[in-house]
Design an enzyme around this catalytic site. Structure first.
Site, PDB file in Angstrom:
ATOM      1  N   ASN A 113       0.806  -1.218   0.000  1.00 18.49           N
ATOM      2  CA  ASN A 113       0.000   0.000   0.000  1.00 18.49           C
ATOM      3  C   ASN A 113       0.846   1.277   0.000  1.00 18.49           C
ATOM      4  O   ASN A 113       1.664   1.489   0.904  1.00 18.49           O
ATOM      5  CB  ASN A 113      -0.909  -0.020   1.245  1.00 18.49           C
ATOM      6  N   HIS A 163     -15.105  -4.559  10.478  1.00 16.61           N
ATOM      7  CA  HIS A 163     -14.813  -3.259  11.073  1.00 16.61           C
ATOM      8  C   HIS A 163     -16.066  -2.431  11.284  1.00 16.61           C
ATOM      9  O   HIS A 163     -16.754  -2.101  10.317  1.00 16.61           O
ATOM     10  CB  HIS A 163     -13.919  -2.441  10.147  1.00 16.61           C
ATOM     11  N   ARG A 183     -14.429  -5.452  15.049  1.00 11.65           N
ATOM     12  CA  ARG A 183     -13.449  -4.462  15.497  1.00 11.65           C
ATOM     13  C   ARG A 183     -14.158  -3.126  15.671  1.00 11.65           C
ATOM     14  O   ARG A 183     -14.901  -2.693  14.798  1.00 11.65           O
ATOM     15  CB  ARG A 183     -12.336  -4.342  14.447  1.00 11.65           C
ATOM     16  N   ASP A 226      -7.856  -1.684  17.340  1.00 10.21           N
ATOM     17  CA  ASP A 226      -6.530  -1.448  16.754  1.00 10.21           C
ATOM     18  C   ASP A 226      -6.012  -0.083  17.210  1.00 10.21           C
ATOM     19  O   ASP A 226      -6.617   0.941  16.917  1.00 10.21           O
ATOM     20  CB  ASP A 226      -6.663  -1.486  15.223  1.00 10.21           C
ATOM     21  N   GLU A 286      -4.669  -4.484  19.333  1.00 11.98           N
ATOM     22  CA  GLU A 286      -3.728  -4.650  18.218  1.00 11.98           C
ATOM     23  C   GLU A 286      -2.748  -3.487  18.122  1.00 11.98           C
ATOM     24  O   GLU A 286      -3.134  -2.336  18.324  1.00 11.98           O
ATOM     25  CB  GLU A 286      -4.558  -4.753  16.929  1.00 11.98           C
ATOM     26  N   HIS A 290      -3.657 -10.155   8.877  1.00 12.36           N
ATOM     27  CA  HIS A 290      -4.119  -8.863   8.369  1.00 12.36           C
ATOM     28  C   HIS A 290      -5.019  -9.094   7.162  1.00 12.36           C
ATOM     29  O   HIS A 290      -4.732  -9.956   6.331  1.00 12.36           O
ATOM     30  CB  HIS A 290      -2.872  -8.072   7.959  1.00 12.36           C
ATOM     31  N   ASP A 342      -6.349  -3.284   1.387  1.00 14.84           N
ATOM     32  CA  ASP A 342      -5.162  -3.289   0.523  1.00 14.84           C
ATOM     33  C   ASP A 342      -4.598  -4.698   0.309  1.00 14.84           C
ATOM     34  O   ASP A 342      -3.656  -4.875  -0.463  1.00 14.84           O
ATOM     35  CB  ASP A 342      -4.078  -2.328   1.051  1.00 14.84           C
TER      36      ASP A 342
HETATM   37  O1  EZ4 Z   1      -3.622   0.639   8.230  1.00 12.62           O
HETATM   38  O2  EZ4 Z   1      -3.856  -1.922   5.783  1.00 12.62           O
HETATM   39  O3  EZ4 Z   1      -5.695  -3.639  10.814  1.00 12.62           O
HETATM   40  N1  EZ4 Z   1      -5.664  -3.019   9.826  1.00 12.62           N
HETATM   41  C1  EZ4 Z   1      -4.926  -1.929   9.587  1.00 12.62           C
HETATM   42  C2  EZ4 Z   1      -5.004  -1.335   8.211  1.00 12.62           C
HETATM   43  C3  EZ4 Z   1      -3.704  -0.673   7.763  1.00 12.62           C
HETATM   44  C4  EZ4 Z   1      -3.632  -0.643   6.270  1.00 12.62           C
HETATM   45  C5  EZ4 Z   1      -2.279  -0.097   5.800  1.00 12.62           C
HETATM   46  O4  EZ4 Z   1      -2.018  -0.431   4.497  1.00 12.62           O
HETATM   47  O5  EZ4 Z   1      -4.216  -1.475  10.462  1.00 12.62           O
HETATM   48  O6  EZ4 Z   1      -6.072  -0.428   8.150  1.00 12.62           O
HETATM   49 CO    CO Z   2      -4.017  -2.910  12.068  1.00  8.68          CO
END
Ligand code: EZ4
Ligand code: CO
Length: 403
Positions: free
Chosen positions: A38, A123, A148, A211, A237, A313, A317
């Site tokens: 990204n 999310h 989340r 996060d 996170e 993850h 992206d």
């Molecule tokens: O900021 O993927 O947990 N997810 C994240 C994402 C990151 C992006 C960065 O490319 O933290 O939103």
């Molecule tokens: Co993250």
């Protein structure tokens, strides 16, 4: 021998940029791998086109481990997100080819199923607690078992994780970096209030995650973890930047809230100490940024020895190619924890025809031979690359800070 006869890089922007490697073999079998980094997409594209593809031609597509070693050890310059994303793309494409050659979905080659599907989290975000929880309720109604929560911070104009377009939080949003302003004090006051209200509204039968996106010091992270303990979050996170892995010792001394880290890690060496000292509970390394399926399996195996589970993850992206690879990995390893999943745009799902499906809070990789995802190159060509940067972050006095 299944000879590699050609390979090319496909760059497309169906709502956001994606870089995909496509490898073709002498038998006419093709495989694809995600190479998206990204905000730095073209550097991986060049690494592949200029430095990797010439070495692939003529190699045996079946020798995945040897090719991995060739690109890692053989390059002399090891690690780093650009190199490891490029290696990941080759590795994923070769696994796709091998599984297609075998006529089996990839997870079968990785040892078969350990579970029915991969539990995913989505999310929920909003500028206020009310807005965030409204969204969380709708995710719960859609069947999600894990959500989340990210909410705007009173007194701050914008913050990580809160978007205008709810379902698709997309931080790489401008052709030059936008600037956020950060205050740890304001933030630390806001999160416990969000979780307190969330348990009132959502109850206890749903996993809640959060996060921090690298914005605290270890002692501040210890404080937040402690403050959230009564609400039993599934994980907290990226509380702190993880360059200095020993930082996590201090956090661990102060809280029993489970910790997740690793979405920007690109090798097993980034997580070695965190895993061996049991300083974390979930490792978030991904297929695309951590050297592909071959290397991620090695990380998961190390993690399994130390009670660390995976939580790959899965933001927007990570292309559907990476998501698909992650799902085959997720169902095949013993120490799977959870998988992040954000919806891609309709345009992205049209360019990448995928067979993974969502049901009852879980994603299923599907039964197609290979990864189960194909790229429509004609359609991809209709969405040319568009420069896009991630934001930067400053303290209220202007000091540049972690985004
Ligand atoms: O900021 O993927 O947990 N997810 C994240 C994402 C990151 C992006 C960065 O490319 O933290 O939103
Ligand atoms: Co993250």
């Amino acid at each position: 021998m299944l000879k590699i006869v050609s390979a090319k890089v496909i760059i497309t922007c169906p709502g956001r940029n994606f870089v995909t490697l496509k490898i073709e073999t002498s038998d006419g079998l093709t495989g694809i791998g995600d190479a998206t980094l990204n905000g730095r997409e073209l550097s991986v594209a060049s690494y592949l086109t200029d430095h990797v593809i010439p070495c692939l031609i003529g190699r045996d597509a079946h020798n995945i481990e040897d090719t991995w070693q060739y690109l890692y050890r053989g390059a002399y310059w090891r690690r780093g997100p650009v190199t490891m994303s490029a290696i990941a793309a080759v590795d994923t494409a070769l696994w796709d080819i091998k599984a297609k050659a075998a006529g089996l979905p990839l997870y079968q080659l990785l040892g078969g199923r350990c579970r029915e599907g991969a539990m995913v989290y989505s999310h929920a975000n909003g500028t206020t607690i009310e807005e965030t929880l409204e969204q969380a309720i709708s995710y719960k109604e859609m069947g999600y078992k894990a959500i989340r929560l990210q909410s705007g911070v009173p007194g701050l104009k914008s913050t990580y994780g809160v978007s205008g377009t709810k379902l698709f939080y997309e931080p790489a949003d401008a052709d030059l970096p936008t600037e956020n302003v950060w205050s740890t004090e304001k933030y630390l006051r806001s999160v416990p209030a969000l979780f307190e209200k969330a348990r009132e509204v959502l109850g206890w039968d749903v996993h809640l995650l959060h996060d921090v996106h690298h914005r605290l010091t270890p002692i501040e992270a210890g404080r937040l973890g402690k403050d959230l303990e009564p609400y039993r979050p599934f994980w907290l996170e990226d509380t702190v930047v993880a360059e200095n892995q020993a930082n996590f010792r201090l956090i661990r001394q102060h809280t029993t809230t489970p910790l997740a880290v690793g979405e920007i890690f690109n090798s097993i060496w980034d997580c070695k100490q965190l895993i061996e000292e049991q300083l974390i509970d979930y490792i978030r390394a991904t297929v695309v940024h951590a050297g592909g399926i071959t290397h991620l399996r090695r990380i998961a195996a190390l993690a399994d020895l130390h009670n660390v589970r995976t939580g790959c993850h899965g933001a927007t992206d990570l292309s559907p190619v990476c998501m698909s690879a992650a799902l085959h990995f997720d169902v095949s390893i013993p120490n799977f924890g959870i998988q992040e999943w954000m919806h891609h745009t309709k345009e992205t799902d049209e360019v990448f025809r995928r067979t993974y499906t969502f049901k009852d809070g879980m994603l299923h990789p599907g039964e197609m031979p290979g990864l189960g995802v194909e790229i429509d190159e004609k359609l991809a060509a209709k969405y040319p690359y568009k420069r896009a940067f991630l934001p930067v972050n400053r303290l209220e006095d202007g000091t540049l800070y972690n985004w």
